[in-house]
Design a protein around this motif. Structure first.
Motif, short mmCIF file in Angstrom:
data_model
loop_
_atom_site.label_atom_id
_atom_site.label_comp_id
_atom_site.label_asym_id
_atom_site.label_seq_id
_atom_site.Cartn_x
_atom_site.Cartn_y
_atom_site.Cartn_z
N THR A 111 26.62 25.63 25.15
CA THR A 111 25.49 25.89 24.44
C THR A 111 25.15 24.38 23.93
N GLU A 112 25.86 23.59 23.09
CA GLU A 112 25.64 22.67 22.56
C GLU A 112 24.94 21.48 23.52
N LEU A 113 25.52 21.46 24.70
CA LEU A 113 25.04 20.72 25.90
C LEU A 113 23.88 21.09 26.33
N GLU A 114 23.13 22.35 25.88
CA GLU A 114 22.13 22.86 26.33
C GLU A 114 22.28 23.35 27.89
N LEU A 115 23.38 23.89 28.07
CA LEU A 115 23.90 24.70 29.26
C LEU A 115 23.91 26.09 28.98
N GLY A 116 23.90 26.97 29.95
CA GLY A 116 23.96 28.30 29.74
C GLY A 116 25.45 28.94 30.59
N THR A 117 25.87 30.05 29.92
CA THR A 117 27.02 30.97 30.23
C THR A 117 26.74 32.35 30.31
N CYS A 118 27.66 32.84 31.03
CA CYS A 118 27.85 34.27 30.73
C CYS A 118 29.12 34.93 31.10
N TRP A 119 29.61 35.47 30.03
CA TRP A 119 31.20 35.75 29.86
C TRP A 119 31.03 37.12 30.68
N VAL A 120 31.75 37.20 31.84
CA VAL A 120 32.11 38.10 32.91
C VAL A 120 33.40 38.67 33.09
N CYS A 121 33.38 40.09 32.65
CA CYS A 121 34.98 40.33 32.81
C CYS A 121 34.84 41.63 33.60
N ASN A 122 33.69 42.21 34.22
CA ASN A 122 33.78 43.42 34.84
C ASN A 122 33.69 43.08 36.19
N PHE A 123 34.75 42.77 37.06
CA PHE A 123 35.02 42.24 38.15
C PHE A 123 36.01 42.82 38.70
N ASP A 124 36.45 42.65 40.04
CA ASP A 124 37.40 43.07 40.90
C ASP A 124 38.50 41.96 40.78
N PRO A 125 39.40 42.03 40.05
CA PRO A 125 40.51 40.98 40.02
C PRO A 125 41.44 40.53 41.01
N ALA A 126 41.53 41.49 41.90
CA ALA A 126 42.33 41.42 43.10
C ALA A 126 41.39 40.66 44.09
N LYS A 127 40.05 40.80 44.21
CA LYS A 127 39.37 40.09 45.13
C LYS A 127 39.27 38.67 44.51
N VAL A 128 39.07 38.43 43.18
CA VAL A 128 39.07 37.02 42.88
C VAL A 128 40.38 36.32 43.19
N SER A 129 41.65 37.09 42.75
CA SER A 129 42.95 36.30 43.20
C SER A 129 42.97 36.12 44.61
N LYS A 130 42.51 36.91 45.51
CA LYS A 130 42.68 36.54 46.84
C LYS A 130 41.83 35.57 47.32
N THR A 131 40.48 35.44 46.76
CA THR A 131 39.70 34.40 46.98
C THR A 131 40.24 33.08 46.74
N LEU A 132 40.77 32.97 45.54
CA LEU A 132 41.40 31.77 44.98
C LEU A 132 42.74 31.35 45.29
N ASN A 133 43.34 32.16 46.16
CA ASN A 133 44.89 31.92 46.54
C ASN A 133 45.65 31.92 45.04
N LEU A 134 45.48 32.75 44.22
CA LEU A 134 46.04 32.60 42.89
C LEU A 134 47.72 33.11 42.98
N PRO A 135 48.42 32.21 42.39
CA PRO A 135 49.85 32.99 42.50
C PRO A 135 50.01 33.84 41.72
N GLY A 136 51.15 34.71 41.95
CA GLY A 136 51.32 36.03 41.32
C GLY A 136 51.08 36.08 39.77
N HIS A 137 51.46 35.15 39.11
CA HIS A 137 51.86 34.89 37.73
C HIS A 137 50.45 34.79 36.96
N LEU A 138 49.49 34.40 37.90
CA LEU A 138 48.12 34.11 37.13
C LEU A 138 47.27 35.19 37.22
N GLU A 139 46.48 35.69 36.18
CA GLU A 139 45.43 36.70 36.33
C GLU A 139 44.15 36.36 35.78
N PRO A 140 43.18 36.48 37.04
CA PRO A 140 41.78 36.03 36.48
C PRO A 140 41.28 37.16 35.64
#
Length: 171
Positions: A111-140
């Motif tokens: 915001t200070e840099l005049e950029l925008g964000t949107c905090w999103v938590c309502n997503f499928d974590p299994a799909k995100v983990s698979k997409t990013l090939n996250l190791p099992g100990h990391l939770e998106p």
């Protein structure tokens, strides 16, 4: 920018200009997350920057909203429950608290840099983990789209009054 106007200016942006941010700007935001305080300084998080069109398409499938399908950059904030501090009395894991603080630091720096964000938590974590090939100990935990907002004026905020949420000295 003073802090109070900064927190008043921050809002959830759902329409971004079609441009990729410079590494310099992106690193400013990521560094704000890095500097966030964490329980016992464990820093149990990893920030995965996604700007590859194929990966973004897969992230869009994990959070299927029209506005999100137009986003060109997303920071995926992941928690590492193995390294997080756990309270000894009851074992409470502070990963989510630490992630929330880091995410808030990043949204405010953006915001200070005049950029925008949107905090999103309502997503499928299994799909995100698979997409990013996250190791099992990391939770998106958070998808944080980031970019230059199309609208620059924040919509009115609906917040409870202090009298609705503050109690002194217990109930």
């Amino acid at each position: 920018m003073d802090f109070k106007p900064l927190i008043e200016a921050r809002y959830s942006v759902r329409k971004y200009k079609p441009e990729i941010l410079s590494d310099e700007l992106l690193n400013e935001v990521l560094d704000a997350g890095r500097m966030a305080p964490t329980a016992v300084n464990k820093q149990p998080f990893v920030f995965v920057v996604v700007n590859d069109p194929d990966k973004l398409k897969q992230l869009h499938e994990a959070y299927s909203r029209d506005w999100f399908s137009q986003v060109l950059q997303v920071i995926v904030i992941c928690g590492d429950h193995k390294t997080a501090w756990k309270r000894s009395v009851d074992g409470k894991d502070h990963t989510d608290i630490d992630l929330a603080i880091a995410t808030d630091h990043m949204t405010l720096r953006a915001t200070e840099l005049e950029l925008g964000t949107c905090w999103v938590c309502n997503f499928d974590p299994a799909k995100v983990s698979k997409t990013l090939n996250l190791p099992g100990h990391l939770e998106p935990a958070v998808l944080l789209p980031i970019g230059r907002p199309e609208e620059v004026e924040a919509p009115p905020k609906r917040r409870k009054t202090l009298s609705e949420m503050v109690v002194f000295n217990g109930y």
